[in-house]
Enzyme design. Structure first.
Site, PDB file in Angstrom:
ATOM      1  N   CYS A 177     -67.213 -22.882  -4.163  1.00 15.48           N
ATOM      2  CA  CYS A 177     -66.285 -22.051  -3.410  1.00 15.48           C
ATOM      3  C   CYS A 177     -66.841 -20.665  -3.133  1.00 15.48           C
ATOM      4  CB  CYS A 177     -64.961 -21.961  -4.160  1.00 15.48           C
ATOM      5  SG  CYS A 177     -64.370 -23.590  -4.634  1.00 15.48           S
ATOM      6  N   HIS A 317     -60.396 -13.490  -4.153  1.00 15.45           N
ATOM      7  CA  HIS A 317     -60.628 -14.935  -4.111  1.00 15.45           C
ATOM      8  C   HIS A 317     -59.260 -15.612  -4.147  1.00 15.45           C
ATOM      9  CE1 HIS A 317     -62.876 -18.595  -4.362  1.00 15.45           C
ATOM     10  NE2 HIS A 317     -62.454 -18.907  -5.568  1.00 15.45           N
ATOM     11  N   GLU A 328     -59.202 -13.196 -12.234  1.00 11.98           N
ATOM     12  CA  GLU A 328     -59.632 -12.248 -11.204  1.00 11.98           C
ATOM     13  C   GLU A 328     -58.989 -10.885 -11.452  1.00 11.98           C
ATOM     14  OE1 GLU A 328     -59.150 -13.572  -7.165  1.00 11.98           O
ATOM     15  OE2 GLU A 328     -60.477 -11.979  -6.424  1.00 11.98           O
ATOM     16  N   LYS A 349     -55.791 -16.797   1.349  1.00  7.70           N
ATOM     17  CA  LYS A 349     -55.556 -18.209   1.033  1.00  7.70           C
ATOM     18  C   LYS A 349     -54.069 -18.529   0.972  1.00  7.70           C
ATOM     19  CE  LYS A 349     -59.960 -18.932  -1.389  1.00  7.70           C
ATOM     20  NZ  LYS A 349     -60.521 -17.564  -1.552  1.00  7.70           N
ATOM     21  N   HIS A 354     -57.330 -22.792   0.788  1.00  5.41           N
ATOM     22  CA  HIS A 354     -58.666 -22.552   0.253  1.00  5.41           C
ATOM     23  C   HIS A 354     -59.672 -23.358   1.078  1.00  5.41           C
ATOM     24  CE1 HIS A 354     -62.046 -21.793  -2.108  1.00  5.41           C
ATOM     25  NE2 HIS A 354     -61.631 -22.161  -3.309  1.00  5.41           N
ATOM     26  N   PHE A 413     -66.562 -23.313  -8.556  1.00  2.00           N
ATOM     27  CA  PHE A 413     -66.703 -24.321  -9.600  1.00  2.00           C
ATOM     28  C   PHE A 413     -68.181 -24.370  -9.983  1.00  2.00           C
ATOM     29  CE2 PHE A 413     -63.276 -27.873  -9.141  1.00  2.00           C
ATOM     30  CZ  PHE A 413     -62.321 -26.978  -9.579  1.00  2.00           C
TER      31      PHE A 413
END
Lengths: 426, 414
Positions: A177, A317, A328, A349, A354, A413
């Protein structure tokens, strides 16, 4: 004169002179901006394939005027090409015989999907054979060559290379990502090295196919709040339960500021700094103390030569998973300290879902549009703040505000983290 | 332009069908005839593969929990990465690993073949509507959740981070053979420009899997006839024999290596690459000639070795053959080529890193490999090469050349 062409470390300043965008809200920057500024969501019920019995039945799918082209790589290519053409028109770079620099493309995994596997299995050549022997017998007939060209890892970048004619070997990158941000970083590094004075950075992803949806679902990563779809992605709010898979593409034309000025191109902003740090803790979770995320953000600020106080806005993010948003926040707090309290934060998002490999590039495009329009895009569905995440979230409606410097985060990830410091044109 | 630093290779990790480590590969390649190639003709008939030799690829992955989360491809790559770190003398050195950068070339991991087979059997007997419902239910209940993590391209790197603690940065490049080239090139360029000091770069391939064979056989890319060396295959239409292998290199700025007393195998002195559409016969050879002109080779004042990554697939292989023959002047006395895929098989993303590793080995041991077949390129080499050209011509796309050179013995050791 010319002093602004090098940064404090003596490296060429990297300008953005063209941008293109495709998301579930539409094709092109203008179509997207009109919707995003109003806080509209592109998340919808999946109709591309039957979702009977699945826990998650929603996604930010991109629709094409003439229907879905048939597979992840084909739509991934179509979106990237459209966004690249938009970016090159804005940059005034459609005249030359091809793009005058290298191309870095963040792309999703490439793998045969079930419709292709089924077509191979049903081919008469395999009669009497079982399993993969049967698929291989069908492959040997040579009737499926186009399938090969569609599902190679190099395919999307290769087809883009045919369409856009960049210099040299196209590079396909995956940092999960964070891929879109990494593609930008690769371009920035090439320009700073003096290898080129232009680079094309592309993030594109069309992963909404059956098996990918189920796999993310099995990792308990996805929201199951299917009704209504537009309310599912809720970064930083108390009831968030996972991310919403989505599709899209973001493209940035990167140039040395020197080249941009010399040819009279408009500078839309600069990539002031890039930072990375990898995690060694877990495949899907970040280290509890956040060191790798914190390190990536600190490295970006250091690379940009920016003090935490210079950050006017954080493009988070913000995936809407319980874990990401908490980590975060803690990491931003660690790096920005008290300055975080007065720094607006939002996650695109919440509206477009996403977009995985594309997210870093799409969010960079949106960050520059926010700088240009002095308007901060909202985090929608923020009706119940998570008390453990006391951020100045741009809640539910866009907010006016002058922004010169943006921190944009991307965490993948596999513990691959990247952060960008994006700034207004000098 | 910024200062240019020399990129030294200070650590090698190689695992293949020939075994593990430098000695196993040097002995097999430098002394044994082609008969040393290890080939499995039966498990995937009519296709042959070079199977991984019986090495304990879990030796450097102590945690059982870690191993369970990885596919075979990832375990192989993590193992080779560990060998390279160990060889460079930085394994466990947290102070260095913390800023060491990682660049991995990867495809994806193994699918659950028996699961796929069962499911295909089931759904193909059903109506479209029933098939869709069955597919959804079977995938949602039958896929192991962690299987995805064993398959995702960037999770080979993720596992190297977790097991070996390489955490400066992590990038995964994709795109078959040339991903391997780009990984080494990215590492070398960052080091040359001062954007990195020490980088772990490489790739891995598990060839012993039907899903991988299927992917390449869709374009008729596999060799399904009795074994033949790489160049010879063009006479029968060409094709590659996949080989399980992994190679990782520790690439390091010379000043960084000298400061810590590290020893250099060789230096990566130039890389250059392109991608042409291959629309006409001769396009690949023409692309290689243009790349060759960019390399600082000039008139041979030293013996030039060539380690060709030719796959055996046509037309790439015969065009590379004609490029090498015409352009480099092989088989004149002072140049000699070897297609290492003859012995190791073709390892796609890992293939170029393996070629660079073998070049480093030859330069370090002051020798070259015996010819693998009898033709105008693979002539005996009586004087050890000072420089080795490693080629990477993708079986479908991409062309890359790299020049690996001996490091002066006075400079190579601190």
């Amino acid at each position: 004169m010319g002093n602004n062409l090098k940064d404090a470390q003596g490296r060429p300043v990297v300008a953005v002179t063209g941008m293109g965008l495709v998301t579930s809200l539409g094709w092109g920057k203008a179509a997207n901006w009109a919707q995003l500024a109003l806080g509209r969501s592109g998340i919808r019920t999946i109709t591309r394939f039957p979702t009977d019995g699945l826990r998650t039945t929603i996604a930010g799918t991109v629709t094409c005027a003439d229907g879905h082209p048939g597979s992840t790589p084909e739509l991934t290519f179509a979106m990237a090409r459209s966004a690249a053409e938009e970016a090159l028109i804005q940059a005034g770079m459609t005249e030359s015989p091809g793009f005058p620099g290298p191309m870095f493309v963040a792309t999703p995994p490439a793998e045969l999907e079930w419709p292709q596997r089924k077509a191979l299995f049903e081919h008469p050549s395999g009669e009497g054979l079982q399993g993969y022997d049967r698929l291989l017998a069908a492959a040997r007939t040579g009737d499926f060559k186009s399938m090969f060209e569609t599902f190679q890892f190099a395919t999307v970048a290769d087809h883009l290379a045919t369409a856009l004619a960049p210099r040299g070997l196209p590079v396909s990158v995956s940092t999960a990502c964070a891929s879109g941000a990494t593609a930008i970083q690769l371009g920035v590094e090439a320009i700073r090295r003096g290898e080129t004075d232009a680079a094309l950075a592309i993030g594109t992803d069309s992963s909404v196919q059956l098996e990918a949806l189920i796999r993310f679902s099995l990792l308990s990563a996805l929201s199951t709040r299917n009704e209504p779809p537009q309310r599912a992605s809720r970064p930083f709010s108390k009831g968030r339960d996972g991310f919403v898979m989505a599709e899209g593409a973001g493209v940035l034309v990167l140039e040395s500021l020197e080249r941009a000025q010399a040819r009279g191109a408009k500078c839309l902003g600069i990539i002031r700094g890039c930072g990375e740090m990898a995690d060694d803790y877990h495949r899907t979770r970040s280290k509890p103390d956040g060191t790798a995320i914190i390190g990536a953000i600190r490295n970006a600020l250091r690379d940009a030569g920016a003090a935490p106080e210079e950050i006017d806005y954080v493009n988070a993010h913000g995936t809407s998973t319980p874990e990401n948003d908490k980590m975060e926040y803690l990491s931003l707090k660690a790096v920005l300290g008290d300055h975080l309290e007065v720094t607006p934060v939002s996650s695109n998002k919440s509206m477009i879902g996403h977009t995985l490999s594309a997210a870093g590039a799409i969010e960079a495009v949106l960050s520059f549009m926010m700088i240009e329009n002095s308007l901060l895009l909202p985090t929608i569905n923020y009706d119940e703040p998570d008390p453990d995440i006391p951020l100045d979230v741009v809640a539910n409606a866009a907010r006016r505000g002058i922004v010169r410097t943006v921190l944009s985060n991307s965490f993948g990830f596999g513990g691959q983290n990247a952060a960008l410091v994006l700034a207004a044109a000098p | 332009m910024q200062r240019q630093r020399a990129a030294w290779v200070t650590g090698l990790g190689i695992v293949s069908s020939l075994g593990e480590g430098q000695d196993a590969h040097w002995q097999a390649l430098a002394r044994s005839p082609v008969a040393a190639a290890k080939i499995d003709n039966s498990s995937h008939a009519p296709y042959a593969v070079h199977p991984l030799s019986a090495v304990d690829i879990d030796r450097l992955i102590p945690s059982r929990a870690d191993r369970k989360q990885m596919g075979a491809w990832q375990r192989l790559g993590v193992h080779a990465a560990g060998l390279a770190l160990d060889d460079a003398g930085v394994a466990g050195n947290e102070q260095i690993l913390e800023y060491m950068d990682l660049v991995v070339a990867a495809g994806n991991g193994e699918r659950d073949e028996s699961f796929d087979a069962r499911l295909l059997d089931q759904i193909c007997a059903l109506s479209t509507r029933e098939a869709a419902a069955t597919l959804n239910a079977a995938l949602a209940s039958g896929l192991r959740p962690t299987l995805y993590l064993g398959e995702l391209s960037n999770l080979l790197a993720g596992n190297i981070q977790i097991v070996h603690k390489v955490t400066g940065s992590s990038r995964t490049l994709k795109g078959e053979e040339l991903a391997g080239f780009s990984a080494i090139e990215d590492a070398t360029r960052r080091i040359a420009a001062g954007q990195a000091d020490i980088v772990l770069a490489g790739g891995a391939l598990n060839a012993e899997r039907n899903d991988l064979l299927l992917n390449y056989e869709l374009a008729d890319s596999l060799w399904a006839m009795p074994f033949a060396p790489v160049w010879e295959r063009s006479r029968a239409g060409g094709g590659f024999v996949p080989g399980s292998a992994a190679a990782f290199l520790v690439i390091e700025a010379s000043d960084h290596a000298l400061k810590r007393g590290a020893r250099a195998y060789a230096r990566i002195s130039a890389t250059t690459s392109d991608r042409v559409l291959r629309a006409e016969a001769g396009d690949i050879a023409a692309s290689l000639r243009r790349l060759g002109d960019r390399l600082p080779i000039g008139q041979a004042d030293h013996v030039l070795g060539v380690l060709s990554g030719a796959s055996g697939v046509e037309p790439a292989t015969s065009e590379e053959y004609s490029f090498l023959k015409d352009w480099i002047g092989v088989p004149q006395q002072r140049a000699s080529a070897r297609a290492y895929g003859t012995l190791l098989g073709h390892s796609v993303e890992a293939h170029f890193p393996i070629g660079v590793a073998l070049a480093c080995l030859a330069l370090d041991r002051n020798g070259f490999f015996e010819p693998f077949e009898d033709n105008a390129l693979e002539v005996p080499c009586t004087v050890p090469p000072e420089r080795i050209l490693v080629t990477s011509v993708g079986h479908w796309r991409g062309e890359g050349l790299a020049l690996i050179e001996r490091v002066d013995s006075s400079a190579r050791m601190a």
